[in-house]
Scaffold this motif. Structure first.
Motif, mmCIF file in Angstrom:
data_model
loop_
_atom_site.group_PDB
_atom_site.id
_atom_site.type_symbol
_atom_site.label_atom_id
_atom_site.label_comp_id
_atom_site.label_asym_id
_atom_site.label_seq_id
_atom_site.Cartn_x
_atom_site.Cartn_y
_atom_site.Cartn_z
ATOM 1 N N ASP A 73 0.652 -0.816 0.140
ATOM 2 C CA ASP A 73 -0.041 -0.088 0.632
ATOM 3 C C ASP A 73 0.984 1.369 0.145
ATOM 4 O OD1 ASP A 73 -2.538 -1.207 -0.052
ATOM 5 O OD2 ASP A 73 -2.500 -1.696 2.041
ATOM 6 N N ALA A 74 2.403 0.922 0.016
ATOM 7 C CA ALA A 74 2.861 2.414 0.089
ATOM 8 C C ALA A 74 2.677 2.596 -1.361
ATOM 9 C CB ALA A 74 4.470 1.869 0.431
ATOM 10 N N GLU A 75 3.249 3.919 -1.053
ATOM 11 C CA GLU A 75 2.750 5.086 -2.587
ATOM 12 C C GLU A 75 3.958 4.644 -3.818
ATOM 13 O OE1 GLU A 75 4.684 9.007 -3.921
ATOM 14 O OE2 GLU A 75 5.058 8.865 -2.234
ATOM 15 N N LYS A 76 3.316 4.502 -4.978
ATOM 16 C CA LYS A 76 4.300 3.761 -6.079
ATOM 17 C C LYS A 76 4.517 4.123 -6.890
ATOM 18 C CE LYS A 76 1.166 -0.970 -5.074
ATOM 19 N NZ LYS A 76 0.283 -0.253 -4.449
ATOM 20 N N SER A 77 4.259 5.691 -6.688
ATOM 21 C CA SER A 77 5.016 7.146 -8.015
ATOM 22 C C SER A 77 6.173 6.786 -8.103
ATOM 23 C CB SER A 77 4.547 8.005 -7.984
ATOM 24 O OG SER A 77 4.822 8.792 -7.030
ATOM 25 N N ARG A 78 6.752 6.109 -7.832
ATOM 26 C CA ARG A 78 8.433 6.950 -8.328
ATOM 27 C C ARG A 78 9.223 5.038 -7.630
ATOM 28 N NH1 ARG A 78 10.384 11.758 -4.851
ATOM 29 N NH2 ARG A 78 8.134 12.296 -4.007
ATOM 30 N N ARG A 79 9.189 4.147 -8.453
ATOM 31 C CA ARG A 79 9.738 3.052 -8.421
ATOM 32 C C ARG A 79 10.845 2.725 -8.770
ATOM 33 N NH1 ARG A 79 6.184 -1.498 -9.054
ATOM 34 N NH2 ARG A 79 4.376 -1.625 -7.870
ATOM 35 N N GLU A 82 12.123 4.433 -5.205
ATOM 36 C CA GLU A 82 12.420 3.078 -4.903
ATOM 37 C C GLU A 82 13.233 2.278 -4.300
ATOM 38 O OE1 GLU A 82 8.994 -0.389 -4.679
ATOM 39 O OE2 GLU A 82 8.330 1.572 -3.795
ATOM 40 N N ARG A 142 7.933 4.923 1.939
ATOM 41 C CA ARG A 142 7.648 5.745 2.285
ATOM 42 C C ARG A 142 5.406 5.586 2.192
ATOM 43 N NH1 ARG A 142 10.338 10.463 2.586
ATOM 44 N NH2 ARG A 142 8.553 11.405 4.870
ATOM 45 N N LEU A 144 1.739 6.421 2.338
ATOM 46 C CA LEU A 144 0.419 7.180 1.906
ATOM 47 C C LEU A 144 -0.247 7.672 3.128
ATOM 48 C CD1 LEU A 144 -0.759 5.830 -1.667
ATOM 49 C CD2 LEU A 144 0.926 7.883 -1.640
ATOM 50 N N ARG A 161 -0.599 18.582 -1.559
ATOM 51 C CA ARG A 161 -1.581 17.751 -2.802
ATOM 52 C C ARG A 161 -0.349 18.129 -3.621
ATOM 53 N NH1 ARG A 161 -7.460 16.915 -0.964
ATOM 54 N NH2 ARG A 161 -6.396 14.403 0.385
#
Length: 161
Positions: A73-79, A82, A142, A144, A161
């Motif tokens: 469930d962590a942020e996935k926008s910057r793989r 990460e 990280r 969300l 946001r």
């Protein structure tokens, strides 16, 4: 939500996170142990080289488990960020784990199979695991902002946001 209820909820989430991290780590431990002993005993590679190879293979298994289960469930926008951080902190854990093996083997002269497995897979892996847990949850995966946090701190969430 009362402060007591909020604290209990956070502790329950932390306990679930630790349990999942531990389960993934247990699989990584088995992978690490098997690969280490195959490299060292069957392929006759140097002990620290065997440790580094084993840790690298376990890091790959642990990334998949942590990304798709522990921290799904962590942020996935910057793989790419990460993965870069994961490899950086995993590399630091690799140095901790195998540094302790090197000190035990070369510095202290403990060269038996039992001593090597204790140095690498108990002491080194134990210290490395604590470091990895802290660094992964703090920097790599990280969280969300939760709905409860959004309601409790609307100004902060608006700014993010």
């Amino acid at each position: 939500m009362s402060p007591r209820h909020a604290m209990r909820s956070r502790l329950e989430r932390l306990a679930r996170e630790i349990a999942k991290f531990g389960a993934v780590g247990a699989i990584g431990f088995v992978v690490n142990l098997i690969v280490f002993n195959i490299c060292w005993h069957w392929l006759n590679l140097a002990v620290v080289r065997s440790g580094v190879i084993a840790t690298a293979v376990a890091i790959g298994a642990n990334y998949v488990g942590n990304r798709y289960w522990t921290y799904r469930d962590a942020e996935k926008s910057r793989r790419s960020r990460e993965l870069t951080l994961f490899l950086l902190f995993s590399g630091a854990g690799l140095v901790i784990e195998n540094g302790i093996l090197a000190i035990s083997y070369y510095g202290l002269g403990f060269t038996s199979s039992f001593a090597n497995n204790i140095a690498k897979n108990v002491v080194g892996l134990g210290i490395g695991t604590v470091f990895r847990f802290w660094s992964y949850r703090t920097w790599v995966f990280r969280a969300l902002p939760s709905a409860a946090a959004a309601e409790a701190e609307p100004d902060r969430v608006t700014v993010l946001r």
